[in-house]
Design a protein around this motif. Structure first.
Motif, PDB file in Angstrom:
ATOM      1  N   LYS A  46       0.844  -1.206   0.000  1.00 24.59           N
ATOM      2  CA  LYS A  46       0.000   0.000   0.000  1.00 24.59           C
ATOM      3  C   LYS A  46       0.878   1.255   0.000  1.00 24.59           C
ATOM      4  O   LYS A  46       0.619   2.214  -0.725  1.00 24.59           O
ATOM      5  N   PHE A  47       1.936   1.241   0.808  1.00 25.76           N
ATOM      6  CA  PHE A  47       2.867   2.366   0.870  1.00 25.76           C
ATOM      7  C   PHE A  47       3.513   2.588  -0.496  1.00 25.76           C
ATOM      8  O   PHE A  47       3.597   3.713  -0.981  1.00 25.76           O
ATOM      9  N   GLY A  48       3.953   1.508  -1.126  1.00 30.29           N
ATOM     10  CA  GLY A  48       4.585   1.593  -2.441  1.00 30.29           C
ATOM     11  C   GLY A  48       3.640   2.107  -3.513  1.00 30.29           C
ATOM     12  O   GLY A  48       4.014   2.915  -4.355  1.00 30.29           O
ATOM     13  N   MET A  49       2.381   1.628  -3.468  1.00 34.46           N
ATOM     14  CA  MET A  49       1.406   2.033  -4.494  1.00 34.46           C
ATOM     15  C   MET A  49       0.868   3.432  -4.254  1.00 34.46           C
ATOM     16  O   MET A  49       0.789   4.231  -5.180  1.00 34.46           O
ATOM     17  N   SER A  50       0.478   3.716  -3.007  1.00 36.16           N
ATOM     18  CA  SER A  50      -0.222   4.976  -2.753  1.00 36.16           C
ATOM     19  C   SER A  50       0.715   6.175  -2.618  1.00 36.16           C
ATOM     20  O   SER A  50       0.316   7.296  -2.907  1.00 36.16           O
ATOM     21  N   LEU A  51       1.941   5.944  -2.178  1.00 38.19           N
ATOM     22  CA  LEU A  51       2.847   7.082  -1.996  1.00 38.19           C
ATOM     23  C   LEU A  51       4.039   7.069  -2.949  1.00 38.19           C
ATOM     24  O   LEU A  51       4.230   8.011  -3.713  1.00 38.19           O
ATOM     25  N   ILE A  52       4.823   6.025  -2.879  1.00 38.51           N
ATOM     26  CA  ILE A  52       6.100   6.013  -3.593  1.00 38.51           C
ATOM     27  C   ILE A  52       5.915   6.142  -5.102  1.00 38.51           C
ATOM     28  O   ILE A  52       6.450   7.047  -5.728  1.00 38.51           O
ATOM     29  N   LEU A  56       6.806   9.787  -6.845  1.00 32.68           N
ATOM     30  CA  LEU A  56       7.991   9.784  -7.702  1.00 32.68           C
ATOM     31  C   LEU A  56       7.641   9.623  -9.178  1.00 32.68           C
ATOM     32  O   LEU A  56       8.521   9.666 -10.028  1.00 32.68           O
ATOM     33  N   LYS A  57       6.370   9.441  -9.457  1.00 30.82           N
ATOM     34  CA  LYS A  57       5.877   9.286 -10.830  1.00 30.82           C
ATOM     35  C   LYS A  57       6.643   8.194 -11.564  1.00 30.82           C
ATOM     36  O   LYS A  57       7.222   8.407 -12.633  1.00 30.82           O
ATOM     37  N   GLU A 112       9.654   9.718 -13.784  1.00 32.78           N
ATOM     38  CA  GLU A 112       9.336  10.790 -14.733  1.00 32.78           C
ATOM     39  C   GLU A 112       9.942  12.064 -14.188  1.00 32.78           C
ATOM     40  O   GLU A 112      10.373  12.125 -13.041  1.00 32.78           O
ATOM     41  N   GLU A 113       9.978  13.096 -14.966  1.00 29.88           N
ATOM     42  CA  GLU A 113      10.596  14.355 -14.569  1.00 29.88           C
ATOM     43  C   GLU A 113      10.018  14.830 -13.253  1.00 29.88           C
ATOM     44  O   GLU A 113       8.836  14.995 -13.090  1.00 29.88           O
ATOM     45  N   ASN A 114      10.899  15.024 -12.254  1.00 24.86           N
ATOM     46  CA  ASN A 114      10.488  15.497 -10.921  1.00 24.86           C
ATOM     47  C   ASN A 114      11.100  16.832 -10.627  1.00 24.86           C
ATOM     48  O   ASN A 114      12.169  17.149 -10.917  1.00 24.86           O
TER      49      ASN A 114
END
Length: 114
Positions: A46-52, A56-57, A112-114
């Motif tokens: 969930k952390f990886g999907m919803s935030l990371i 970080l796109k 992606e561009e950040n």
């Protein structure tokens, strides 16, 4: 997931900067259940999907077996560095650039561009 960690880190770093410190390291567990990150617990996923992957796109997002799921700690460290550095840039260090170094397995072409 909330902004408790970056707020506490920002406060600690701001105090250190005010005390004249120039180089510092901030440590905290970058993911929930850090001891179980290899197993990909539901909370880690969930952390990886919803935030990371969203912040970080990451191209293709977080999927089982993806680069980000296999290296969640590395990508989480980039996420937190970005989050904390962003709040410091305008506050504690007064608009100066913030540099972040990593020796971890992060494929920056996946971002992606950040």
């Amino acid at each position: 997931f909330n902004d408790k960690i970056p707020k506490k880190a920002n406060a600690a770093i701001s105090k250190a900067v005010a005390a004249g410190k120039k180089n510092m390291e901030v440590q905290f567990p970058p993911v929930p259940n850090v001891d179980e990150v290899k197993f990909g617990t539901p909370l880690n996923q969930k952390f990886g999907m919803s935030l990371i992957s969203k912040d970080l796109k990451i191209k293709g997002g977080y999927k089982p077996g993806s680069q980000v799921s296999r290296n969640l700690l590395a990508y989480s460290n980039i996420f937190w560095a970005k989050k904390i550095a962003g709040s410091l840039k305008g506050g504690a260090i007064g608009g100066k650039p913030v540099g972040v170094l990593t020796a971890e397995a992060v494929d920056f072409e996946q971002l992606e561009e950040n």
